[in-house]
Design a protein around this motif. Structure first.
Motif, PDB file in Angstrom:
ATOM      1  N   ALA A   1       3.751  -5.894   4.834  1.00  0.00           N
ATOM      2  CA  ALA A   1       3.240  -7.222   4.944  1.00  0.00           C
ATOM      3  C   ALA A   1       1.850  -6.881   4.367  1.00  0.00           C
ATOM      4  N   MET A   2       1.340  -5.868   4.842  1.00  0.00           N
ATOM      5  CA  MET A   2       0.078  -5.829   5.020  1.00  0.00           C
ATOM      6  C   MET A   2      -0.358  -5.187   3.204  1.00  0.00           C
ATOM      7  N   ILE A   3       0.536  -3.981   2.564  1.00  0.00           N
ATOM      8  CA  ILE A   3       0.791  -4.051   1.631  1.00  0.00           C
ATOM      9  C   ILE A   3       0.964  -4.722   0.750  1.00  0.00           C
ATOM     10  N   VAL A   4       1.776  -5.635   1.157  1.00  0.00           N
ATOM     11  CA  VAL A   4       2.358  -6.099   0.202  1.00  0.00           C
ATOM     12  C   VAL A   4       0.953  -7.541  -0.088  1.00  0.00           C
ATOM     13  N   PHE A   5       0.850  -8.064   0.951  1.00  0.00           N
ATOM     14  CA  PHE A   5      -0.046  -9.223   0.592  1.00  0.00           C
ATOM     15  C   PHE A   5      -0.886  -9.228   1.035  1.00  0.00           C
ATOM     16  N   GLY A   6      -1.688  -8.008   1.651  1.00  0.00           N
ATOM     17  CA  GLY A   6      -3.190  -7.760   2.133  1.00  0.00           C
ATOM     18  C   GLY A   6      -4.062  -7.323   0.204  1.00  0.00           C
ATOM     19  N   LYS A   7      -5.292  -7.847   0.303  1.00  0.00           N
ATOM     20  CA  LYS A   7      -5.908  -7.470   0.014  1.00  0.00           C
ATOM     21  C   LYS A   7      -6.550  -6.282  -0.159  1.00  0.00           C
ATOM     22  N   GLU A   8      -7.488  -5.432  -1.394  1.00  0.00           N
ATOM     23  CA  GLU A   8      -7.456  -4.175  -1.108  1.00  0.00           C
ATOM     24  C   GLU A   8      -7.397  -3.248  -0.029  1.00  0.00           C
ATOM     25  N   LYS A   9      -8.764  -3.639   0.467  1.00  0.00           N
ATOM     26  CA  LYS A   9      -8.989  -2.421   2.085  1.00  0.00           C
ATOM     27  C   LYS A   9      -7.886  -2.580   2.441  1.00  0.00           C
ATOM     28  N   ILE A  10      -7.466  -3.988   3.142  1.00  0.00           N
ATOM     29  CA  ILE A  10      -5.726  -3.968   3.758  1.00  0.00           C
ATOM     30  C   ILE A  10      -4.620  -3.706   3.881  1.00  0.00           C
ATOM     31  N   ARG A  11      -4.664  -3.548   2.026  1.00  0.00           N
ATOM     32  CA  ARG A  11      -3.516  -2.326   1.441  1.00  0.00           C
ATOM     33  C   ARG A  11      -3.687  -1.062   1.831  1.00  0.00           C
TER      34      ARG A  11
ATOM     35  N   ILE B   1      -4.890  12.970  10.783  1.00  0.00           N
ATOM     36  CA  ILE B   1      -4.511  13.796   9.818  1.00  0.00           C
ATOM     37  C   ILE B   1      -4.062  12.899   8.346  1.00  0.00           C
ATOM     38  N   ILE B   2      -3.549  11.898   9.280  1.00  0.00           N
ATOM     39  CA  ILE B   2      -3.294  10.902   7.375  1.00  0.00           C
ATOM     40  C   ILE B   2      -4.723  10.934   7.000  1.00  0.00           C
ATOM     41  N   HIS B   3      -5.649  10.623   7.884  1.00  0.00           N
ATOM     42  CA  HIS B   3      -7.322   9.404   6.900  1.00  0.00           C
ATOM     43  C   HIS B   3      -8.326  10.348   6.755  1.00  0.00           C
ATOM     44  N   PHE B   4      -8.323  11.834   7.767  1.00  0.00           N
ATOM     45  CA  PHE B   4      -9.209  12.234   7.270  1.00  0.00           C
ATOM     46  C   PHE B   4      -8.987  13.154   6.269  1.00  0.00           C
ATOM     47  N   GLN B   5      -7.176  14.250   5.706  1.00  0.00           N
ATOM     48  CA  GLN B   5      -6.878  14.550   4.907  1.00  0.00           C
ATOM     49  C   GLN B   5      -6.305  14.216   3.403  1.00  0.00           C
ATOM     50  N   PHE B   6      -5.280  12.973   3.752  1.00  0.00           N
ATOM     51  CA  PHE B   6      -5.152  12.632   2.885  1.00  0.00           C
ATOM     52  C   PHE B   6      -5.095  11.092   2.484  1.00  0.00           C
ATOM     53  N   ILE B   7      -6.583  10.387   2.572  1.00  0.00           N
ATOM     54  CA  ILE B   7      -7.549   8.965   2.301  1.00  0.00           C
ATOM     55  C   ILE B   7      -7.509   9.237   0.824  1.00  0.00           C
ATOM     56  N   GLU B   8      -7.955  10.138   0.509  1.00  0.00           N
ATOM     57  CA  GLU B   8      -7.894  10.217  -1.010  1.00  0.00           C
ATOM     58  C   GLU B   8      -6.060  10.040  -1.865  1.00  0.00           C
ATOM     59  N   LEU B   9      -5.742  10.120  -1.188  1.00  0.00           N
ATOM     60  CA  LEU B   9      -4.144  10.298  -2.100  1.00  0.00           C
ATOM     61  C   LEU B   9      -3.737   9.151  -2.034  1.00  0.00           C
ATOM     62  N   VAL B  10      -3.953   8.753  -0.532  1.00  0.00           N
ATOM     63  CA  VAL B  10      -3.270   7.540  -0.281  1.00  0.00           C
ATOM     64  C   VAL B  10      -3.832   6.094  -0.829  1.00  0.00           C
ATOM     65  N   GLU B  11      -5.215   6.058  -1.001  1.00  0.00           N
ATOM     66  CA  GLU B  11      -6.236   5.831  -2.198  1.00  0.00           C
ATOM     67  C   GLU B  11      -5.641   5.301  -3.829  1.00  0.00           C
ATOM     68  N   LYS B  12      -5.813   7.016  -4.414  1.00  0.00           N
ATOM     69  CA  LYS B  12      -5.028   6.905  -5.566  1.00  0.00           C
ATOM     70  C   LYS B  12      -3.439   6.347  -5.339  1.00  0.00           C
ATOM     71  N   PHE B  13      -3.028   6.639  -4.498  1.00  0.00           N
ATOM     72  CA  PHE B  13      -1.523   5.289  -4.702  1.00  0.00           C
ATOM     73  C   PHE B  13      -1.579   3.708  -4.704  1.00  0.00           C
ATOM     74  N   SER B  14      -2.594   3.558  -4.019  1.00  0.00           N
ATOM     75  CA  SER B  14      -2.764   2.372  -3.460  1.00  0.00           C
ATOM     76  C   SER B  14      -2.862   1.044  -4.970  1.00  0.00           C
ATOM     77  N   TYR B  15      -4.244   2.368  -5.906  1.00  0.00           N
ATOM     78  CA  TYR B  15      -4.888   1.624  -7.152  1.00  0.00           C
ATOM     79  C   TYR B  15      -3.486   1.615  -8.302  1.00  0.00           C
ATOM     80  N   ILE B  16      -3.068   2.854  -8.222  1.00  0.00           N
ATOM     81  CA  ILE B  16      -2.312   2.720  -9.232  1.00  0.00           C
ATOM     82  C   ILE B  16      -0.786   2.398  -9.215  1.00  0.00           C
ATOM     83  N   ILE B  17      -0.054   1.409  -7.859  1.00  0.00           N
ATOM     84  CA  ILE B  17       0.542   0.933  -7.535  1.00  0.00           C
ATOM     85  C   ILE B  17       0.123  -0.979  -8.550  1.00  0.00           C
ATOM     86  N   TYR B  18      -1.074  -0.696  -7.819  1.00  0.00           N
ATOM     87  CA  TYR B  18      -1.719  -2.454  -7.601  1.00  0.00           C
ATOM     88  C   TYR B  18      -2.695  -2.934  -9.350  1.00  0.00           C
ATOM     89  N   ASN B  19      -2.702  -1.450 -10.034  1.00  0.00           N
ATOM     90  CA  ASN B  19      -3.666  -1.304 -11.351  1.00  0.00           C
ATOM     91  C   ASN B  19      -2.755  -1.380 -12.249  1.00  0.00           C
TER      92      ASN B  19
END
Length: 184
Positions: A47-57, A166-184
């Motif tokens: 629900a956060m991914i589908v309905f959330g705004k940028e930071k929540i998504r 670990i996910i937050h500090f090591q993979f956050i850039e990857l998660v943000e890029k993935f989010s950007y690709i999906i929603y832009n």
């Protein structure tokens, strides 16, 4: 050392499962434990991914990633170690009719709760106290309901927090890029 852990597990489990037992906690713990289950946690994050705004998504994607990683680790440990649940070994355990078929170590509900609570705390510090109390209550509910030993819950806390950090500090850039690709 092993005897000390077993003694600790039995005494603390007995305290949560029997000594503090009352009708109000029976109802409360039986309901709150489900907030750490796979269905509820996945629905919240989706629900956060589908309905959330940028930071929540982005936090939702990060949370789902952390949840997935932590649950894979939990399942590997459960199948490898095959620790029987307390109600299969100890007498006079209040189980509230719960009969699970998988193994006890570590607690998947506790792992999920702390994985998500830590992820959200790292992204939204203002709600951290509420989330940590909720996650801790879910962990306690697992002992109260007699389905986990205290060491199962402690391991779940460690795995949940570790995967989120670990996910937050090591993979956050990857998660943000993935989010950007999906929603832009």
């Amino acid at each position: 050392m092993k005897k000390k852990f077993k003694s600790f597990d039995k005494r603390l489990l007995h305290w949560f499962n029997d000594t503090i037992k009352c009708k109000v906690l029976d109802r409360f713990m039986y309901r709150i434990t489900n907030l750490g289950g796979g269905i509820f946690t996945t629905i919240i994050l989706l629900a956060m991914i589908v309905f959330g705004k940028e930071k929540i998504r982005v936090a939702g994607i990060e949370g789902l990633t952390s949840l997935s990683v932590s649950q894979i680790f939990v399942q590997v440990l459960k199948k490898s170690l095959q620790r029987e649940r307390p109600y299969n070994i100890l007498k006079n355990i209040n189980t509230f009719g719960i009969n699970l078929r998988d193994y006890s170590f570590p607690s998947g509900h506790t792992t999920a709760s702390f994985s998500i609570a830590t992820t959200m705390t790292l992204n939204f510090p203002s709600i951290s106290v509420i989330l940590v109390i909720l996650a801790l209550t879910i962990g306690i509910s697992r002992m109260y309901l007699g389905v986990h030993y205290p060491t199962d819950v402690i391991a779940g806390i460690v795995i949940g927090i570790s995967s989120a950090v670990i996910i937050h500090f090591q993979f956050i850039e990857l998660v943000e890029k993935f989010s950007y690709i999906i929603y832009n």
